[in-house]
Structures are given as C-alpha cells and as structure tokens.
Design a protein around this motif. Structure first.
Motif, PDB file in Angstrom:
ATOM      1  N   UNK A 252      -0.588   3.108  -4.078  1.00 29.34           N
ATOM      2  CA  UNK A 252       0.552   4.231  -3.817  1.00 29.34           C
ATOM      3  C   UNK A 252       1.075   4.728  -5.002  1.00 29.34           C
ATOM      4  N   UNK A 253       0.990   4.133  -6.207  1.00 36.11           N
ATOM      5  CA  UNK A 253       1.831   4.715  -7.253  1.00 36.11           C
ATOM      6  C   UNK A 253       1.595   6.080  -7.993  1.00 36.11           C
TER       7      UNK A 253
ATOM      8  N   UNK B 245     -13.010   2.226   2.755  1.00 38.04           N
ATOM      9  CA  UNK B 245     -12.929   1.282   3.858  1.00 38.04           C
ATOM     10  C   UNK B 245     -12.413   0.002   3.549  1.00 38.04           C
ATOM     11  N   UNK B 246     -13.053  -0.482   2.370  1.00 37.83           N
ATOM     12  CA  UNK B 246     -12.621  -1.722   1.820  1.00 37.83           C
ATOM     13  C   UNK B 246     -11.052  -2.187   1.528  1.00 37.83           C
ATOM     14  N   UNK B 247     -10.747  -0.940   0.804  1.00 38.32           N
ATOM     15  CA  UNK B 247      -9.225  -0.949   0.273  1.00 38.32           C
ATOM     16  C   UNK B 247      -8.323  -0.755   1.719  1.00 38.32           C
ATOM     17  N   UNK B 248      -8.889   0.083   2.641  1.00 40.21           N
ATOM     18  CA  UNK B 248      -8.143   0.087   3.939  1.00 40.21           C
ATOM     19  C   UNK B 248      -7.941  -1.276   4.616  1.00 40.21           C
TER      20      UNK B 248
ATOM     21  N   UNK C  80       3.212   6.189   2.881  1.00 35.10           N
ATOM     22  CA  UNK C  80       2.326   6.827   2.135  1.00 35.10           C
ATOM     23  C   UNK C  80       0.844   6.790   2.757  1.00 35.10           C
ATOM     24  N   UNK C  81       0.594   5.367   3.260  1.00 38.76           N
ATOM     25  CA  UNK C  81      -0.725   5.033   3.966  1.00 38.76           C
ATOM     26  C   UNK C  81      -1.090   5.779   4.972  1.00 38.76           C
TER      27      UNK C  81
END
Length: 772
Positions: A479-480, A503-506, A542-543
């Motif tokens: 989010x930076x 997908x993996x990051x989420x 932010x997500x």
C-alpha cells in the motif's frame, strides 16, 4: 413403547453408497394412525422439525451394531441408520422394534438374510455353540463363510475369537497360504484373504498379537494381497521388503526398540490396507488394532526418552552450526516423526517429555534450522515447532522472550514470520499453518498469569515492539505507493493495482488481516495504540481497491472489529480519517448484487445503528446519507437517519430545559430580593412609629444613625438567593436619605453581564426577561 426420547443422529445411504447425516434429534417409537402402525419418529432438537418417520414393518430386517447403532433398509439401496449416544438408549428403541416384529431383543438382528436366503447356511451361527471346521485346503470356503457370517453378532464374534486365537490354528492356516501360492490356487487364496481379514475384524487383542508377531506378520500381509474385488493381487510384501528403506541417522543399538519400530510400521500398513478411507460406521471395527499401534508408539517414545545418550547425540548435531544440510535434514525428519508419535502420550508424560526436550535445547536447534536456506529443513522445523506450541505454548513464549537477549541474530519469532512470507506453495498451505501457530501463541485463553509477572502483558508488549512491524511488512509495502491526500484515499498507480490483484499476494494479505482482527478483538489496549501510531486503518482500507472479494471482506472485518470495541478514541480516529468513504464506495460499486460483500457492509452499518454509537451515527448521516438514502432494500440507513434525528431532538430539548432552569433561577433570585426589601421596609416603619411615641434625645438619635450607617456599610447580609446585600449612606444623597431612610442596593457575587449598573434603578420585578 418407550416414553423417554433419546437424542440420535440419523444417516442415509446416498447414491455413491456413502453414509451421509440427515439430521440430529429426539427419537421415539409411537403409533401413527395415518400409517396404521408403530413408527420411528425423529424430530429436530432445536425446533421440533420432523427428520424421520419410518414405519416398523414386521418383515423389514433391522440390525443392532456395536450396541449403539440400528441399521435397516427402507427400500432397495435405500439404507437408513440411527446412531445413539449410549447402549442403554439404543436398547430401549431396539426393544420397541423387536416387540413389533415379535423378536427377542437379546438378538442383534431381527431377520438374518443369510438364514433366509437360498444359500446354504451354517447352523452353528444360530446355535449357542460354534464349531470350527478343520484347517484343511478343502474347507477354506467353510471357514471363510463362518468368519464373515459372525461379524454382525458381537456374541458370535467373541466366541469365534476364542476358537481361532491359538497359535496352532493360525500356523496351519498360514501354511495353507504357502500351499495355495505354490499351487496357484486363486480360489483358496481369496478365501484366505476373507479369513484373515475377518479375523482382524474380530477385534480381539490376544488374536491380534499372534497375527502381527514377527513370525507371522508377513504371511498375514501376503494373504491380504488377494482381495477378491481386485482383478490382480497387490504386491504388499514386495513393497515392505524391497521398496521401504529404514534410515538410521543415529545408530539404534537397542534391538527391542528396533523390533518395535518395524512392527509398528507394518501394523500401520495393514490398517491402511483394510481401511484406506474409514467410514463413520467402520471406525470402531479395528479399535484393537488402533490401540495396538498407539501403545507401540508410546513405547517407542518412552524407550527413546530413556536413552539419554541417543537424544543427547541428536541434539548436539542439531545445535552444531557446522552440521551439513543432509544430516540435519534427516535428523529433523526423525525428530518430526518422534513428535508425531508422542501425540499418543498422556498429559503428564507430554509435560515430562517437553521438559526433557527443552533442557536438551530443542528450541535453539529449531532456530538454527529455520535460518537455513533449505525448504525441506524449514518445513520439518516448522512442523516440530507446531508440535511444541501444541504441547506447551507457555514454554515457547518464554523462549521467544528470552531470545531477544541474543545479539547479532534474527529473533526466533521473526524467523517464523519470515517463513510465512517465503511459502512457495501456490495455496500458501504452510503459511496458513504457521498463522494458526502464531494465533495459538497470541491466544489469551492459553496465557496464564504467574505470581512474579504477567505473562500475557509481557509477551504482547514484546510482540508489538519487536514483531508486529515484521508481520505487517507486506501490507505496508503493498500500500506504500498509493497516492493519499490529507484525509482521503484517492487513487493508485497501475503497478500497485496489479500487485493487489495478484492472487498469492491477496491470500497473504488476507491471512495477515485475519490475525490482526484477532488481535484487535483480544488485545485491545496494545492494538489501539499500534493502530493510532501507525495509522493502520488507512492502509488496510486501501485493500478495498483489490478485485478479490475475499480480501475486501478481510479489510471490512478489520474495521468492524475496531468499531465493535466501542472506543470513542478509535471512533474519532475513524471520523477524522473519513474512513467510511471507501466502504460506502465499495457498497455502491457492488450495486444491487446480494452477496457476502453487501451483507458484510450492511451489517457494519447496522451494528452502528443498533448500538447507537452517536458519534459515528452523526458522521455517517451528515456525510453520506444523501448518497445512501436511495438504498431501500434494507432499513439500515433510514434507521441511522432516525437515530440521528432522535439524538438531535434530544439535544434541542436539553438546551431548552437548561435555559428554562437558568430563567427560573434568575426569576427566583429577583423575587426573593423584592420580598426581603418589603419586609425590611415594614419593620423600619414600625420602629419609627415606636420612636415617635418615645422620642430619645437628639444627640442619641444622631449617634445611633451614625452607627447604623457605619454598620450598613461594613457588614453585608446574605439574601435568600445566596447574594450579599449592602446597605450604605452617601453624603451626596443626604436629602434622599431623609425622605427614604431604608434605601438599599443588592450586589451579586456572580457577574451577569453589565446588569450591576442598572440594578439600583430597576426593580427586581422589571429585570430583563431571559427567553428560554
């Protein structure tokens, strides 16, 4: 018929011949006039909904199994079953069934299909005495028939187990196995398969000990190769003797221990052959075999624990940083299996084992292993760490806190967190597992308060200070790069959108948010400080820009946990940051779709409405009601507006009441001053009349007047309203004093604007009116 209703689970046999649960409720056997007979009725426990209505047909075969199970068939391939909590309640219903069918309730089957079929049956099955045929090649089919036919009757199973549980019979039987193999007698081998499998299902400990002894176990495995249901026999013996290799990282000298390890592996293999996927009704059929394996595992753990030299050698190599990776990997694999075996120990033995392992340095050894760049080593160390947390999270927490004293190395807990982020599994299986371990360490339910210090406070303080930043690092990095103005989240660049949509990051961010939500709920004080210091909610929201709904739901859930604390400081933080805006935007973008995202957001606002969190209600209505009032499929937002108007009206009413109270106080003060002046004037007039009757000398009158005037100047008297009244005489007003000797003035200690200047000129009854 039984009056008492027992709680049962009802199962049915589906099209795939698998048992599925139909429901749970109270069972009774009652007469149903519509069906003209006694029926088994099962009604749901919470709401009384009927789950089952089955008429007891006189010709339907019913079976009672294991003392707590009744099985029957409603129609062809439509099996039904009821599972009871205990044998007594099962027997009550079984008596009702037997009474309808005119059978003896001591039997476990009302109609034996084997007896009523056209096939020839053995009279021994129904007789009180069983006769075992001679162990000959030509009678293997009779023995197989006998063994399989008694499995439905516990009484017959027990009697047959006593007949076959002798070594001579088993020796002769297994000799026939070799004869059939030499002759390639397929029918005989298949009969032997049924006989050996049936003997294992007899569930008799003394018989099992003979069958799995080193002398006969491989022949038993050989018999199980010839399953009649298979086109070709399996090669179990070849697998056990040629493909399975026993590794000794540290040589085991004790031969009894070695023998026990080999036996346990082979018996476990036999269990896997018989029940690759145990069904709910077959799980107790091999209870003796299961107990045998558990006891063997306990014996192996105890024997290894008693061998001080063996364990000391293992841990010395694990703690040695110069140990090569291959040796370390094998040592960890061994110790992982050792921990798995130790699951069978009782609590007291587990505590003793953990104490021994702690003294030998298991946790420092795991720290070294987790720092090595080898996936298998890290995975094995993670599994062992999980076992230790399950045994005693308190001991693990103590080590984690003590580990901060080690200089020049990464903290152990941060190595665990790093392992979460380095998981190469696309589904993050290891990361999910380790997040569960971290949750167990942070769970307040397994934290104890010692007499010398509070474990909970100390560990949470340590975790927030040294590890929380590491835990949320992926969240901060993702989010930076988003563009933010002073109050609002306004957008992002395309690269970070792609990162959020990965997908993996989420998945990883969802795991982090779940743990943070858990901490907010259970560790409010520490998390409140951390959220405010790091402006964490702004980053979490932010997500909501992600395309993955499950990640958006995690962000909403985190905010919902914060609001659920009903902490006014956090509420003001939410209002100041305008953090409802991205939530409202997500609701509007979701449109009219009725899904989990819609439900989660509506529930958040509905919670605020029901709990009447005034500051948030006012903020939402003033800022977003114009946008949300068009949503009418729920009454949540109209309800928020109603709450807002009610609070606003209440405040107005309070203001009016306050003004009315102030007016009453001022009016009362003025009235009481007027009354006192009138009373004093009347009293003075009476004194003058008395003095007129008896006139004193002129000098005395002047002296008395002088003294009265001096007293009136120096000694104030208190009025009924709490103010002080001064009576004075001025030279400039001598003439006025002669005509009105009782002239007074009221001086208030409370400053009411500039009213003091007008107070002498205006009577109290004509003071300005304070409109309410």
């Amino acid at each position: 018929m039984a009056d008492e209703q027992s709680i049962v689970k009802v199962y049915f046999l589906n099209d795939d011949q698998q048992w599925e649960i139909l429901g749970k409720g109270h069972v009774s056997a009652v007469y149903v006039e519509r069906l003209q007979g006694i029926c088994l009725l099962v009604r749901s426990e919470p709401n009384g909904i009927q789950i089952l209505e089955s008429k007891i047909d006189p010709d339907t075969p019913y079976q009672r199994r294991q003392g707590t199970l009744i099985v029957w068939s409603e129609a062809e391939n439509h099996g039904m079953a009821m599972s009871f909590p205990d044998a007594a309640s099962c027997y009550e219903i079984w008596k009702d069934i037997c009474q309808v069918q005119g059978k003896d309730p001591s039997t476990d089957i009302t109609h034996d299909p084997l007896v009523e079929s056209e096939d020839e049956t053995l009279d021994d099955v129904t007789d009180d005495v069983l006769e075992l045929p001679n162990c000959e090649l030509g009678k293997l089919d009779q023995i197989a028939h006998l063994v399989t036919s008694v499995l439905t009757s516990p009484l017959h199973k027990e009697k047959l187990a006593l007949l076959v549980a002798n070594e001579d019979f088993i020796k002769q039987l297994l000799q026939l196995f070799h004869t059939c193999e030499d002759l390639e007698d397929t029918e005989g081998l298949q009969n032997l398969h049924d006989i050996v499998k049936g003997m294992l299902f007899l569930n008799q400990a003394s018989l099992l000990e003979i069958l799995v002894s080193d002398k006969y176990i491989m022949d038993v495995v050989g018999c199980l190769e010839y399953d009649p249901a298979l086109a070709q026999p399996k090669r179990h013996r070849e697998f056990l003797t040629q493909k399975v290799k026993f590794k000794e990282v540290i040589p085991i000298i004790d031969q009894a221990l070695l023998q026990k390890i080999h036996q346990t592996y082979r018996v476990q293999y036999i269990q896997d052959i018989l029940f690759p996927i145990p069904s709910i009704f077959e799980e107790n059929f091999l209870s003796t075999l299961t107990n045998f394996i558990l006891l063997n595992k306990s014996d192996i753990v105890n024997m290894l624990q008693e061998d001080d030299e063996f364990l000391s050698t293992v841990f010395a190599q694990l703690r040695d940083k110069t140990t090569d990776d291959d040796t370390r990997r094998e040592l960890l694999f061994f110790f992982k299996e050792f921990c798995a075996f130790s699951q069978t120990l009782h609590s007291a033995n587990k505590n003793a084992l953990l104490k021994t392992l702690t003294q030998l340095g298991i946790l420092p050894a795991l720290k070294i292993a987790m720092g090595i760049n080898d996936l298998q080593i890290k995975s094995a160390a993670t599994d062992i760490f999980t076992y230790l947390v399950e045994y005693s999270p308190s001991r693990v927490r103590e080590f984690i806190i003590e580990d901060q004293e080690s200089e020049g190395s990464i903290l152990f807990i941060n190595l665990v967190i790093e392992q979460i982020f380095c998981d190469t599994d696309p589904e993050l299986g290891s990361a999910v597992h380790l997040m569960g371990v971290l949750r167990a360490l942070l769970d307040p339910n397994n934290m104890v308060t010692a007499s010398s210090h509070c474990e909970r406070s100390e560990f949470l303080r340590f975790f927030c200070k040294h590890s929380m930043n590491n835990l949320i690092a992926p969240l901060l990095s993702t989010t930076s790069a988003y563009i933010r103005d002073k109050d609002n989240i306004v957008g992002s660049d395309e690269n970070n959108k792609n990162c959020l949509n990965n997908y993996r990051t989420a998945q990883l961010l969802a795991l982090i948010l779940d743990l943070l939500s858990f901490c907010v709920q259970h560790h409010t004080y520490y998390m409140k400080k951390y959220i405010l210091n790091k402006d964490l909610l702004r980053k979490v929201l932010i997500l909501i820009n992600s395309k993955h709904t499950f990640l958006i739901l995690c962000a909403i859930r985190f905010m919902r946990r914060m609001i659920g604390l009903r902490d006014e400081l956090l509420n003001r933080y939410i209002i100041k940051g305008n953090f409802f805006e991205p939530v409202v935007n997500a609701l509007l973008e979701n449109g009219t779709r009725y899904n989990m995202l819609n439900s989660a957001i509506v529930e958040l606002f509905d919670y605020i409405r029901m709990e009447n969190i005034k500051s948030l209600v006012a903020h939402i209505v003033e800022k977003f009601y114009a946008t949300l009032k068009s949503i009418e499929y729920v009454q949540t937002f109209k309800g928020l507006k109603v709450k807002y108007e009610q609070e606003k009206e209440l405040k107005n009413q309070l203001t009016k009441n306050l003004c009315s109270v102030l007016y009453s106080q001022v009016f009362c003060r003025g009235s009481s001053v007027l009354e006192e002046e009138e009373e004093e004037e009347t009293s003075i007039n009476e004194n003058i009349k008395e003095e007129a009757v008896k006139s004193p000398p002129e000098s005395d009158i002047e002296i008395q007047k002088t003294k009265e005037n001096e007293d009136k100047v120096d000694l104030p008297s208190k009025t009924s309203c709490g103010d002080f009244k001064f009576t004075s005489c001025h030279s400039a007003d001598a003439a006025d004093e002669t005509s009105n000797p009782n002239r007074t003035s009221v001086i208030c200690l409370v400053d009411y604007s500039d009213d003091e200047e007008e107070e002498d000129e205006t009577p109290p009854s004509k003071r300005p009116h304070l409109s309410p």
